[in-house]
Design an enzyme around this catalytic site. Structure first.
Site, PDB file in Angstrom:
ATOM      1  N   ASP A 195       0.799  -1.232   0.000  1.00 50.55           N
ATOM      2  CA  ASP A 195       0.000   0.000   0.000  1.00 50.55           C
ATOM      3  C   ASP A 195       0.832   1.282   0.000  1.00 50.55           C
ATOM      4  O   ASP A 195       0.426   2.290   0.570  1.00 50.55           O
ATOM      5  CB  ASP A 195      -0.959   0.029   1.211  1.00 50.55           C
ATOM      6  CG  ASP A 195      -1.758  -1.243   1.338  1.00 50.55           C
ATOM      7  OD1 ASP A 195      -2.263  -1.695   0.305  1.00 50.55           O
ATOM      8  OD2 ASP A 195      -1.870  -1.776   2.446  1.00 50.55           O
ATOM      9  N   HIS A 208      -5.926  -1.740  -6.219  1.00 48.68           N
ATOM     10  CA  HIS A 208      -5.284  -0.583  -6.814  1.00 48.68           C
ATOM     11  C   HIS A 208      -6.392   0.310  -7.371  1.00 48.68           C
ATOM     12  O   HIS A 208      -7.126  -0.106  -8.260  1.00 48.68           O
ATOM     13  CB  HIS A 208      -4.323  -1.123  -7.884  1.00 48.68           C
ATOM     14  CG  HIS A 208      -3.793  -0.093  -8.805  1.00 48.68           C
ATOM     15  ND1 HIS A 208      -3.116  -0.405  -9.944  1.00 48.68           N
ATOM     16  CD2 HIS A 208      -3.834   1.243  -8.751  1.00 48.68           C
ATOM     17  CE1 HIS A 208      -2.775   0.701 -10.561  1.00 48.68           C
ATOM     18  NE2 HIS A 208      -3.202   1.709  -9.851  1.00 48.68           N
ATOM     19  N   THR A 263      -6.532 -11.321   3.983  1.00 50.63           N
ATOM     20  CA  THR A 263      -7.621 -10.587   3.342  1.00 50.63           C
ATOM     21  C   THR A 263      -8.833 -11.496   3.114  1.00 50.63           C
ATOM     22  O   THR A 263      -9.870 -11.018   2.643  1.00 50.63           O
ATOM     23  CB  THR A 263      -7.168 -10.002   1.981  1.00 50.63           C
ATOM     24  OG1 THR A 263      -6.726 -11.102   1.172  1.00 50.63           O
ATOM     25  CG2 THR A 263      -6.046  -9.002   2.142  1.00 50.63           C
ATOM     26  N   ALA A 318      -7.882  -1.022   0.239  1.00 50.08           N
ATOM     27  CA  ALA A 318      -8.652  -0.957  -1.011  1.00 50.08           C
ATOM     28  C   ALA A 318      -9.402  -2.269  -1.239  1.00 50.08           C
ATOM     29  O   ALA A 318     -10.437  -2.292  -1.895  1.00 50.08           O
ATOM     30  CB  ALA A 318      -7.735  -0.668  -2.196  1.00 50.08           C
ATOM     31  N   LYS A 365       3.192  10.074  -0.655  1.00 52.39           N
ATOM     32  CA  LYS A 365       2.228  10.473   0.376  1.00 52.39           C
ATOM     33  C   LYS A 365       2.666  11.559   1.343  1.00 52.39           C
ATOM     34  O   LYS A 365       1.916  11.904   2.259  1.00 52.39           O
ATOM     35  CB  LYS A 365       1.762   9.238   1.168  1.00 52.39           C
ATOM     36  CG  LYS A 365       0.908   8.286   0.339  1.00 52.39           C
ATOM     37  CD  LYS A 365      -0.497   8.282   0.865  1.00 52.39           C
ATOM     38  CE  LYS A 365      -1.456   7.476   0.073  1.00 52.39           C
ATOM     39  NZ  LYS A 365      -2.705   7.236   0.758  1.00 52.39           N
ATOM     40  N   GLY A 422       1.162  14.448  -4.671  1.00 47.11           N
ATOM     41  CA  GLY A 422      -0.284  14.494  -4.853  1.00 47.11           C
ATOM     42  C   GLY A 422      -0.758  13.199  -5.462  1.00 47.11           C
ATOM     43  O   GLY A 422       0.050  12.386  -5.899  1.00 47.11           O
TER      44      GLY A 422
HETATM   45  P1  IMP Z   1      -3.276 -12.704   2.380  1.00 46.52           P
HETATM   46  O1  IMP Z   1      -2.335 -12.210   1.337  1.00 46.52           O
HETATM   47  O2  IMP Z   1      -4.717 -12.383   2.080  1.00 46.52           O
HETATM   48  O3  IMP Z   1      -3.081 -14.158   2.687  1.00 46.52           O
HETATM   49  O4  IMP Z   1      -2.958 -11.915   3.747  1.00 46.52           O
HETATM   50  C1  IMP Z   1      -1.739 -12.113   4.444  1.00 46.52           C
HETATM   51  C2  IMP Z   1      -1.240 -10.807   5.061  1.00 46.52           C
HETATM   52  O5  IMP Z   1      -0.830  -9.935   4.011  1.00 46.52           O
HETATM   53  C3  IMP Z   1      -2.301 -10.040   5.849  1.00 46.52           C
HETATM   54  O6  IMP Z   1      -1.672  -9.391   6.938  1.00 46.52           O
HETATM   55  C4  IMP Z   1      -2.811  -9.015   4.858  1.00 46.52           C
HETATM   56  O7  IMP Z   1      -3.333  -7.854   5.491  1.00 46.52           O
HETATM   57  C5  IMP Z   1      -1.535  -8.695   4.102  1.00 46.52           C
HETATM   58  N1  IMP Z   1      -1.813  -8.241   2.728  1.00 46.52           N
HETATM   59  C6  IMP Z   1      -2.182  -8.985   1.670  1.00 46.52           C
HETATM   60  N2  IMP Z   1      -2.332  -8.225   0.575  1.00 46.52           N
HETATM   61  C7  IMP Z   1      -2.038  -6.968   0.936  1.00 46.52           C
HETATM   62  C8  IMP Z   1      -1.974  -5.725   0.212  1.00 46.52           C
HETATM   63  O8  IMP Z   1      -2.216  -5.621  -0.998  1.00 46.52           O
HETATM   64  N3  IMP Z   1      -1.614  -4.642   0.961  1.00 46.52           N
HETATM   65  C9  IMP Z   1      -1.309  -4.720   2.283  1.00 46.52           C
HETATM   66  N4  IMP Z   1      -1.349  -5.847   2.983  1.00 46.52           N
HETATM   67  C10 IMP Z   1      -1.707  -6.969   2.316  1.00 46.52           C
END
Ligand code: IMP
Length: 499
Positions: free
Chosen positions: A23, A51, A137, A372, A405, A489
């Protein structure tokens, strides 16, 4: 020559990777270089990524497709990805509403399919964060990669062979089930279900019927993307690799077990599309600065309010709407979209609060730091140069850094940069560690800086506020990486390149 053109001068393959816990805004950076590219390729993760694109003043959130599709570029979803077919079909349909036809989409025949039972398992496994869970997620990513590693995953190419598909679904759904008297005992979510042989056949048939139309829908795009990408490389086409998630979430290099199931490092990003990291001429590492975020569980040394900050984000009812209502900040709602003024004076007061928990809420609102994919509030902390140094070590000394940011904190009175850790048993000058238990014990050592105002009109690096420039210079020293640009921005044009 424009400075961004200088960066890509004489380069054929550019990769954009995230040097933190995801992110960081790499979507915007990919967007900045998408027009330059002939091919945009992604090779890791699945619909756990998110995204947000602004198109004709409307927001589109892409979870699987990359921005190449929007620019009518060859858009590759690589071998290392795990693909949720209904989500992909929906995204293709969503873009069609804007007249984008995805004709140049290429889906790897070797990518894996996220099955409905993977999502079920992920959600069932998703232990409560309060009990030390990782807080995935819930998109089935971990169980899909687990089946891939266990050699019972379903690949995109299997969708086009009924016999193989049938066998693999049976394996995927029932291989691990205990058998007694010809009956199978399957765990579905948290329930133990009994299945007779005829029920099993019926369930496999239902799953086949679910997959077949989805497979047909994406068939025109399915190909050997590795072969195709190498042909593009030989022909001299310009290739942009889009990383997913972030280095600190890597299954190989992240804070295990609080990680995702793929490897978002530069090596992993290249391998996920069948390239070598040596093919990459320019690697851009994205770093949120001077604050950073993390979603889900796991150590985060610089987190504002520490454990209390983490626990706050784990509680239910921490959605954006609740935070806004709690502080009487005006917002409007269109469907499930909430709009508010990021620069609302009340938010700035929170940003400058002396209480760290309140300050974290302010920064989250000022920068719109809500997932997101999931809408979850992101945990907030100061940028950690120790973590960035580790990312630089793994992704390579040549990675050039883009900071994002900083503009969101316009009006902040003071900010901090973590330039070291102290550990209760090992003292000072401790480096970043993958060991979550160790990392939870370190205390960040901060250098403080005066705040700054609006950055949106700044055009040149030398015109950035002095305190921000000093912080960036110090960050470069500790992180051992060169900062080549600072985003000021949300729009892709809002970026200050450094000479
Ligand atoms: P998973 O990828 O859904 O198995 O989640 C595993 C860990 O990765 C969790 O802590 C999620 O919050 C984190 N995570 C997965 N995808 C993202 C992302 O796109 N941005 C930030 N954290 C993510």
């Amino acid at each position: 020559m424009a400075l961004e053109k200088l960066l890509t001068y004489n380069t054929q393959v550019v990769a954009v990777v995230d040097q933190q816990w995801g992110d960081t805004g790499k979507g915007k950076v990919v967007d900045m270089f998408a027009e330059w590219a002939d091919v945009v390729a992604r090779g890791t993760g699945g619909s756990n990524a998110g995204h947000t694109l602004v198109f004709d003043d409307k927001e589109i959130i892409l979870h699987l497709l990359n921005v190449g599709a929007v620019y009518d570029k060859i858009t590759i979803l690589g071998n290392g990805m795990v693909i949720n077919l209904p989500a992909l079909v929906e995204e293709i349909g969503g873009l069609a509403e804007y007249g984008i036809n995805c004709d140049k989409l290429r889906i790897s025949r070797d990518a894996h399919v996220v099955m409905p039972y993977h999502i079920g398992r992920d959600q069932a496994n998703n232990q409560s964060l309060k009990n030390g869970g990782i807080g995935s997620t819930g998109r089935g990513i971990g169980p899909c990669y687990a089946d891939k590693i266990a050699r019972k995953g379903i690949m995109i190419r299997d969708l086009y062979d009924r016999d193989i598909l049938h066998k693999k679904i049976r394996k995927g759904m029932f291989l691990d089930a205990a058998t007694e008297n010809g009956l199978k005992y399957v765990l579905e979510g948290t329930q133990l279900l009994v299945r007779s042989p005829s029920q099993i056949t019926r369930e496999v048939d239902v799953m086949m019927a679910h997959l077949e139309p989805l497979g047909e829908r994406i068939k025109p795009y399915v190909t050997d993307t590795v072969k195709e990408l190498h042909a593009h490389l030989r022909e001299g086409k310009k290739i942009l690799l889009e990383g997913a998630q972030g280095l600190l979430l890597s299954i190989e290099f992240g804070t295990y077990p609080y990680v995702t199931s793929s490897d978002p490092s530069l090596n992993g990003t290249a391998a996920g599309v069948g390239l070598s990291a040596r093919d990459v001429d320019l690697a851009l590492g994205v770093v949120k600065f001077p604050f950073m975020t993390r979603v889900g569980g796991g150590p985060f040394p610089t987190e504002l309010a520490g454990k209390a900050g983490e626990e706050y984000c784990q509680e239910e009812n921490r959605a954006k709407e609740n935070e806004l209502s709690r502080y009487n900040i005006k917002f409007t709602k269109e469907g499930d979209k909430i709009k508010y003024d990021f620069r609302d004076q009340k938010i700035l007061e929170l940003v400058n609060s002396e209480d760290e928990l309140t300050q974290a809420i302010g920064i989250r609102l000022a920068a719109g730091e809500f997932g997101a994919s999931t809408g979850r509030p992101r945990r907030i902390g100061w940028t950690d140069a120790m973590a960035a140094r580790y990312a630089q070590m793994i992704n390579g000394r040549d990675v050039k850094l883009i900071l994002t940011k900083a503009d969101c904190l316009a009006g902040i009175e003071e900010f901090k940069l973590c330039c070291g850790y102290a550990h209760p048993s090992f003292g000072m000058w401790i480096e970043f560690s993958r060991d979550s238990n160790f990392l939870r014990k370190v205390e960040p050592e901060y250098t403080k800086f005066h705040g700054y105002g609006d950055l949106s009109e700044v055009q040149k690096f030398k015109d950035l506020p002095g305190s921000l420039q000093s912080a960036i210079n110090l960050f470069e020293r500790y992180a051992q990486g060169k900062v080549v640009a600072v985003s000021n921005g949300p729009k892709k044009e809002q970026v200050i390149f450094r000479r």
